[in-house]
Design an enzyme around this catalytic site. Sequence first.
Site, short mmCIF file in Angstrom:
data_model
loop_
_atom_site.label_atom_id
_atom_site.label_comp_id
_atom_site.label_asym_id
_atom_site.label_seq_id
_atom_site.Cartn_x
_atom_site.Cartn_y
_atom_site.Cartn_z
N LYS A 44 0.86 -1.19 0.00
CA LYS A 44 0.00 0.00 0.00
C LYS A 44 0.89 1.23 0.00
O LYS A 44 2.05 1.19 0.39
CB LYS A 44 -0.95 0.03 1.19
CG LYS A 44 -0.25 0.05 2.55
CD LYS A 44 -0.39 1.40 3.24
CE LYS A 44 0.18 1.34 4.64
NZ LYS A 44 1.22 2.32 4.88
N ASP A 86 -2.18 -0.91 10.75
CA ASP A 86 -2.75 -0.97 9.40
C ASP A 86 -3.13 -2.38 8.95
O ASP A 86 -3.60 -2.57 7.84
CB ASP A 86 -1.85 -0.28 8.38
CG ASP A 86 -0.42 -0.78 8.37
OD1 ASP A 86 -0.06 -1.59 9.22
OD2 ASP A 86 0.34 -0.32 7.49
#
Length: 164
Positions: A16, A146
């Site tokens: 990401k 995350d």
Amino acid sequence: MTQGEITKMLEKSYAKINVYLKIVGFKDGYHLINSRFVIVKELYDLMWFEKSAGLEFEIVGDFDCPKEQNTIYKAYKALIKHQPKKEIADFVKNNKAVVYKNIPSFAGLGGGSSNAATFLLMINKALNLNLSKEELNEIGLEVGADVPFFLSGFKSATVSGIGE
């Protein structure tokens, strides 16, 4: 799942990027942020299970840390804490987690968190644990802020706090 089906499981563990990142404070040793996470479909690690000797949980891959600091191992420990089932411990003793690393370590691309999330999703499926998204998120949050993003399946998300 049968052992044959388990050893044929091959999953992508995506990177990401932060489209933007604003640090808005500091609390308990963490930066508080506002950010936008976006999955990078072109950059991923590959993860699968292989039969092992049955002695202990093995994680095979090009990692820059000892096993106890690996996010996959941390995900396993968090899972066992929430679901203390013998079948989970037996599974990881008999099936090593293999990761072909493409995502660079310590580059802010979420490779470790993505690996932890992929491991949790794969073991949930392999053992038919039927853990809900909420339960997986709770477990994942113990590994890293995350990890729930990677568990969500979202292509992008606006995040705040420490990234959760």
